[in-house]
Scaffold this motif. Structure first.
Motif, mmCIF file in Angstrom:
data_model
loop_
_atom_site.group_PDB
_atom_site.id
_atom_site.type_symbol
_atom_site.label_atom_id
_atom_site.label_comp_id
_atom_site.label_asym_id
_atom_site.label_seq_id
_atom_site.Cartn_x
_atom_site.Cartn_y
_atom_site.Cartn_z
ATOM 1 N N VAL A 172 0.817 -1.222 0.000
ATOM 2 C CA VAL A 172 0.000 0.000 0.000
ATOM 3 C C VAL A 172 0.849 1.270 0.000
ATOM 4 C CG1 VAL A 172 -2.022 -1.086 1.037
ATOM 5 C CG2 VAL A 172 -0.225 -0.153 2.520
ATOM 6 N N SER A 173 2.166 1.104 -0.069
ATOM 7 C CA SER A 173 3.051 2.271 -0.195
ATOM 8 C C SER A 173 3.588 2.331 -1.616
ATOM 9 C CB SER A 173 4.216 2.172 0.797
ATOM 10 O OG SER A 173 3.702 2.201 2.115
ATOM 11 N N ASN A 174 4.296 3.440 -1.923
ATOM 12 C CA ASN A 174 4.784 3.607 -3.303
ATOM 13 C C ASN A 174 6.300 3.710 -3.415
ATOM 14 O OD1 ASN A 174 2.087 3.676 -4.185
ATOM 15 N ND2 ASN A 174 1.922 5.858 -3.690
ATOM 16 N N ASP A 175 6.988 3.746 -2.275
ATOM 17 C CA ASP A 175 8.452 3.832 -2.322
ATOM 18 C C ASP A 175 9.062 2.467 -2.064
ATOM 19 O OD1 ASP A 175 7.521 4.353 0.542
ATOM 20 O OD2 ASP A 175 9.655 3.919 0.815
ATOM 21 N N PHE A 176 10.218 2.226 -2.690
ATOM 22 C CA PHE A 176 10.858 0.917 -2.635
ATOM 23 C C PHE A 176 11.062 0.415 -1.206
ATOM 24 C CE2 PHE A 176 13.502 -2.587 -3.528
ATOM 25 C CZ PHE A 176 14.646 -2.500 -2.746
ATOM 26 N N ASN B 52 1.205 -19.398 0.403
ATOM 27 C CA ASN B 52 0.567 -19.185 -0.914
ATOM 28 C C ASN B 52 0.292 -17.712 -1.208
ATOM 29 O OD1 ASN B 52 -1.372 -19.515 1.207
ATOM 30 N ND2 ASN B 52 -3.019 -19.825 -0.260
ATOM 31 N N ILE B 53 0.912 -16.826 -0.450
ATOM 32 C CA ILE B 53 0.771 -15.397 -0.739
ATOM 33 C C ILE B 53 1.558 -15.014 -1.989
ATOM 34 C CG2 ILE B 53 1.626 -13.121 0.014
ATOM 35 C CD1 ILE B 53 -0.937 -13.579 1.322
ATOM 36 N N ALA B 54 0.909 -14.257 -2.883
ATOM 37 C CA ALA B 54 1.612 -13.600 -3.983
ATOM 38 C C ALA B 54 1.579 -12.112 -3.660
ATOM 39 C CB ALA B 54 0.934 -13.870 -5.318
ATOM 40 N N VAL B 55 2.748 -11.506 -3.460
ATOM 41 C CA VAL B 55 2.783 -10.084 -3.116
ATOM 42 C C VAL B 55 2.525 -9.264 -4.378
ATOM 43 C CG1 VAL B 55 4.210 -8.180 -2.248
ATOM 44 C CG2 VAL B 55 4.384 -10.464 -1.222
ATOM 45 N N LYS B 56 1.525 -8.389 -4.310
ATOM 46 C CA LYS B 56 1.188 -7.560 -5.479
ATOM 47 C C LYS B 56 1.906 -6.216 -5.363
ATOM 48 C CE LYS B 56 -3.291 -7.801 -7.884
ATOM 49 N NZ LYS B 56 -4.704 -7.404 -7.824
ATOM 50 N N VAL B 57 2.563 -5.822 -6.450
ATOM 51 C CA VAL B 57 3.213 -4.513 -6.486
ATOM 52 C C VAL B 57 2.790 -3.797 -7.758
ATOM 53 C CG1 VAL B 57 5.240 -5.257 -5.161
ATOM 54 C CG2 VAL B 57 5.288 -5.390 -7.655
ATOM 55 N N PRO B 58 2.713 -2.462 -7.749
ATOM 56 C CA PRO B 58 2.308 -1.740 -8.951
ATOM 57 C C PRO B 58 3.428 -1.688 -9.984
ATOM 58 C CG PRO B 58 2.855 -0.202 -7.223
ATOM 59 C CD PRO B 58 2.934 -1.564 -6.605
ATOM 60 N N LEU B 59 3.075 -1.506 -11.244
ATOM 61 C CA LEU B 59 4.064 -1.463 -12.318
ATOM 62 C C LEU B 59 4.665 -0.062 -12.406
ATOM 63 C CD1 LEU B 59 3.741 -3.654 -15.414
ATOM 64 C CD2 LEU B 59 5.426 -1.821 -15.155
ATOM 65 N N THR B 60 5.527 0.203 -11.451
ATOM 66 C CA THR B 60 6.279 1.465 -11.403
ATOM 67 C C THR B 60 7.754 1.102 -11.230
ATOM 68 O OG1 THR B 60 6.126 1.555 -8.982
ATOM 69 C CG2 THR B 60 4.358 2.654 -10.257
ATOM 70 N N VAL B 61 8.635 2.115 -11.295
ATOM 71 C CA VAL B 61 10.058 1.817 -11.100
ATOM 72 C C VAL B 61 10.286 1.198 -9.729
ATOM 73 C CG1 VAL B 61 12.366 2.839 -10.884
ATOM 74 C CG2 VAL B 61 10.812 3.645 -12.675
#
Ligand code: G3P
Length: 218
Positions: free
Chosen positions: A59-63, A79-88
């Motif tokens: 839920v954050s946007n910084d690395f 069985n968790i797949a961590v979802k991350v947004p398609l950003t740098v």
């Protein structure tokens, strides 16, 4: 083709998981908010109901913060797949988590170029949003076709195409025709896949004709 259910509503997940046809679950911050439940609690319960991949999004946007959040989410269940947004920063997080053996689902993908980056970052899944492209007059299915064509050129890519933002059965059918690995859909769309009026009509006739025999099987 794998079918994932796109919701955080545990009652609907339980109902559909009971069919034996649900291969995983995807959530996102909007779906978690809609559930009205505490994030970590509802994700842990979903993981206990569905053994397949369960996507839970940072839920954050910084690395730095995404990496910490990703590690916390991955610790919930195997069985968790961590979802991350398609950003740098999202892809930096993907690379770090994937290199450490964590399953990562890179979400909010809207172009073939983004999908190439997700594969290079070692994502287990990339989530192209077809419905949101259709919503603005672009072709979600063309994106799926382009990604599947590109991924087929590189057998070394381990990323599965997880079609998301599905609006109806034809998104599922057309994605399957293109060879997409996974379709994640709202419970309502999964239920729509079963239905056909000729099936209902034919079954009604079978039932009526069997009843006329006066027989029972058990
Ligand atoms: O998993 C992504 C999906 O929830 C997005 O769907 O309908 O909000 O575009 P939608």
């Amino acid at each position: 083709m794998k079918f994932f259910v796109d919701t955080a509503e545990i009652s609907e997940i339980r109902e559909l998981a009971a069919t034996g046809l649900v291969d995983g679950v995807t959530t996102n911050p909007s779906l978690i908010a809609k559930s009205g439940r505490k994030f970590l609690d509802v994700v842990a319960e979903i993981c206990s109901v569905v053994p397949g991949p369960v996507s839970a999004e940072v839920v954050s946007n910084d690395f730095d913060t995404m990496l910490k959040e990703g590690k916390k989410l991955a610790a919930i269940a195997k069985n968790i797949a961590v979802k991350v947004p398609l950003t740098v920063d999202g892809l930096k997080t993907c690379k770090a988590l994937a290199d450490a053996g964590t399953m990562v689902n890179v979400t909010l993908c809207f172009s073939p170029a983004q999908a190439i980056l997700a594969a290079k970052a070692g994502a287990a899944f990339v989530s192209p949003f077809v419905g949101r492209l259709d919503d603005i007059g672009m072709s979600g299915m063309q994106l799926i076709a382009d990604i599947c064509q590109i991924y087929r050129q590189y057998p070394g890519f381990r990323t599965e195409v997880l079609v998301a933002s599905i609006r109806g059965p034809m998104h599922v059918v057309d994605s399957a025709k293109l060879g997409a690995h996974v379709a994640t859909m709202p419970p309502s769309v999964l239920k729509q896949l079963f239905g056909h009026p000729l099936t209902d009509k034919g079954l009604a006739q079978f039932n009526a004709d069997w009843k006329k025999t006066g027989q029972s099987l058990l």
